[in-house]
Design an enzyme around this catalytic site. Structure first.
Site, PDB file in Angstrom:
ATOM      1  N   LYS A   1       0.856  -1.191   0.000  1.00  0.00           N
ATOM      2  CA  LYS A   1       0.000   0.000   0.000  1.00  0.00           C
ATOM      3  C   LYS A   1       0.884   1.230   0.000  1.00  0.00           C
ATOM      4  O   LYS A   1       2.050   1.180   0.415  1.00  0.00           O
ATOM      5  CB  LYS A   1      -0.886   0.009   1.246  1.00  0.00           C
ATOM      6  CG  LYS A   1      -2.180   0.792   1.066  1.00  0.00           C
ATOM      7  CD  LYS A   1      -3.188   0.055   0.198  1.00  0.00           C
ATOM      8  CE  LYS A   1      -4.486   0.827   0.089  1.00  0.00           C
ATOM      9  NZ  LYS A   1      -5.509   0.081  -0.680  1.00  0.00           N
TER      10      LYS A   1
ATOM     11  N   ASP B   1      -6.880   4.512  -4.820  1.00  0.00           N
ATOM     12  CA  ASP B   1      -7.588   4.381  -3.549  1.00  0.00           C
ATOM     13  C   ASP B   1      -8.218   5.750  -3.305  1.00  0.00           C
ATOM     14  O   ASP B   1      -8.425   6.512  -4.273  1.00  0.00           O
ATOM     15  CB  ASP B   1      -6.619   3.974  -2.424  1.00  0.00           C
ATOM     16  CG  ASP B   1      -7.328   3.497  -1.155  1.00  0.00           C
ATOM     17  OD1 ASP B   1      -7.570   4.322  -0.274  1.00  0.00           O
ATOM     18  OD2 ASP B   1      -7.671   2.302  -1.074  1.00  0.00           O
TER      19      ASP B   1
END
Length: 449
Positions: A130, A170
């Site tokens: 991430k 995201d």
């Protein structure tokens, strides 16, 4: 019954508490996952000998870098960039980039930790990672966002690649941002590879990628309902958020006969007893880039409440938290329970606090955890990687069919492991164990690395 395994998990969590006390979101995610793994760990005493959990909770690497950029007034601005490459035991790191003021190492670590299990659940060969930045795209011009994205990728490109680490979007990173990031990567490296997913269709993106997380959430929730011989037809649904996940969850759930009566953004929520009109929400959010309160300009009979957390006070049959982490606390869970909610499925990453999760499950509400329920986005990103590698493009229906099958299989595997190690409705434990078992097996076979 599981004394040794419980002690082992407690030792690891105490270790994390000492070493990562300043990272509460990461500690929360690790606590939720590891405690649910105890029955499985009890069957594998070799894990402690090889310090498997200690290795599992430590990322392979954590990268932080400076991101200087120039705003429209000619002023130099500086943000922080992050990438956590958590675990690549079953494939290249895969996980989104988040641009939001709240981004820090704790947020990125918890998201990367969750991503490992989520990606494993898809059945596809992808590891977990991430990244992101504390940069806020809101209120910025396209030129400013392009300047930031180009600077961000000028550093990030050193650490990513189609067989190394494949980022995606995201919160705060949509098609515009992915385009700028990919353009800079291609400019620096001179290569045209599938190093990012969520790309535009014109330059290698996959059809159905934008819809995938929202659609996948509903496919998963539908399997949960079907297990109780029920369905979405006639149900009243509350969805927090109004980004891609929320919008396309609304689109899919409406096609199954349900009525969405409330949606939100960070400023508050809108309630429409006749059903939220999705075309208006799309106009406000995708075209005007406005606030959910603008819905009143189109539907003056609707109600706007200046508090996003109070959306869970709206009586509903099904609640779908699709905004951000820890948006559904214990007090909100109690409201859902009081009002007769029957199912909660997480479209965002860890939107429900631990105590709220326990309260919902103890009350007999069906609960779909994020790492299983919202895996449709990363699953379709992996399908985009496959298309890029083969230099082909599948139709929308082909991708959607594959997504539907993946989500059904995730439910089946989570349910299977829940029945084996806990009880049939404990999809939290089922999903954690199903995802972890594959990663743990790979880590054991790869040796102490």
């Amino acid at each position: 019954m599981y004394t040794d395994a419980s002690q082992y998990v407690e030792e690891v969590l105490n270790y994390l508490g000492r070493k990562s006390s300043e990272q509460p979101e990461f500690i929360q995610a690790a606590t939720e996952a590891l405690t649910s793994l105890i029955p499985y760990i009890a069957q594998h005493p070799e894990f402690k000998k090889y310090a498997l959990l200690e290795r599992y909770v430590e990322p392979d690497r954590m990268i932080m870098f400076r991101v200087p950029w120039i705003d429209d007034k000619g002023m130099v601005r500086v943000n922080r960039g992050y990438r956590v490459q958590f675990n690549n035991s079953i494939g290249p790191y895969k996980g989104g980039l988040r641009f939001h003021p709240s981004v820090n190492f704790s947020i990125i670590k918890f998201l990367g930790f969750e991503q490992v299990l989520k990606n494993s659940l898809t059945g596809l060969p992808i590891g977990g990672g991430k990244g992101g930045s504390n940069f806020d795209p809101k209120g910025k011009s396209d030129t400013e966002i392009m300047s930031f994205c180009q600077s961000f990728m000028t550093e990030l490109y050193k650490y990513v690649g189609d067989d190394v680490d494949v980022p995606a979007g995201d919160i705060g990173v949509g098609g515009r941002e992915i385009g700028y990031l990919y353009g800079q990567y291609k400019r620096i490296t001179g290569s045209y590879t599938g190093v990012l997913t969520g790309k535009g269709i014109a330059y290698g993106g996959s059809l159905a990628r934008r819809e995938a997380t929202g659609y996948g959430l509903i496919y998963f929730a539908n399997e949960m309902l079907a297990s109780k011989k029920n369905g979405f037809e006639g149900k009243k649904v509350v969805i927090s958020g109004s980004g891609n996940v929320a919008i396309y969850a609304h689109e899919k759930v409406a096609s199954m006969g349900a009525t969405v009566i409330a949606m939100s953004d960070s400023s508050g929520y809108i309630y429409d007893k006749n059903g939220i009109k999705l075309d208006i929400v799309k106009q406000i959010k995708e075209v005007e880039r406005g606030r959910i309160s603008d819905y009143l300009k189109y539907v003056p009979d609707a109600t706007y409440v200046d508090s996003c957390v109070r959306i869970w006070e709206v009586p509903c049959d099904i609640a779908l938290p699709c905004a951000t982490q820890n948006e559904l606390p214990l007090a909100s869970a109690k409201e859902l329970i009081k009002n007769g909610c029957m199912l909660v499925a997480e479209g965002a990453n860890m939107p429900t606090t631990l105590d709220a999760t326990h309260a919902l499950m103890d009350a007999g509400i069906l609960f779909g955890p994020a790492k299983a329920a919202n895996a449709g986005g990363v699953a379709t990103s992996a399908l985009e990687m496959s298309q890029n590698s083969q230099r082909i493009s599948w139709t929308f229906d082909e991708v959607d069919h594959k997504l539907h099958e993946i989500m059904k299989n995730i439910y089946l595997h989570a349910s299977e492991y829940a029945c084996k190690y806990s009880h049939e409705d404990d999809l939290v434990s089922g999903a954690n164990i199903a995802g972890f078992s594959k990663v743990a097996e790979a880590m054991m076979q790869l040796g102490v690395v």
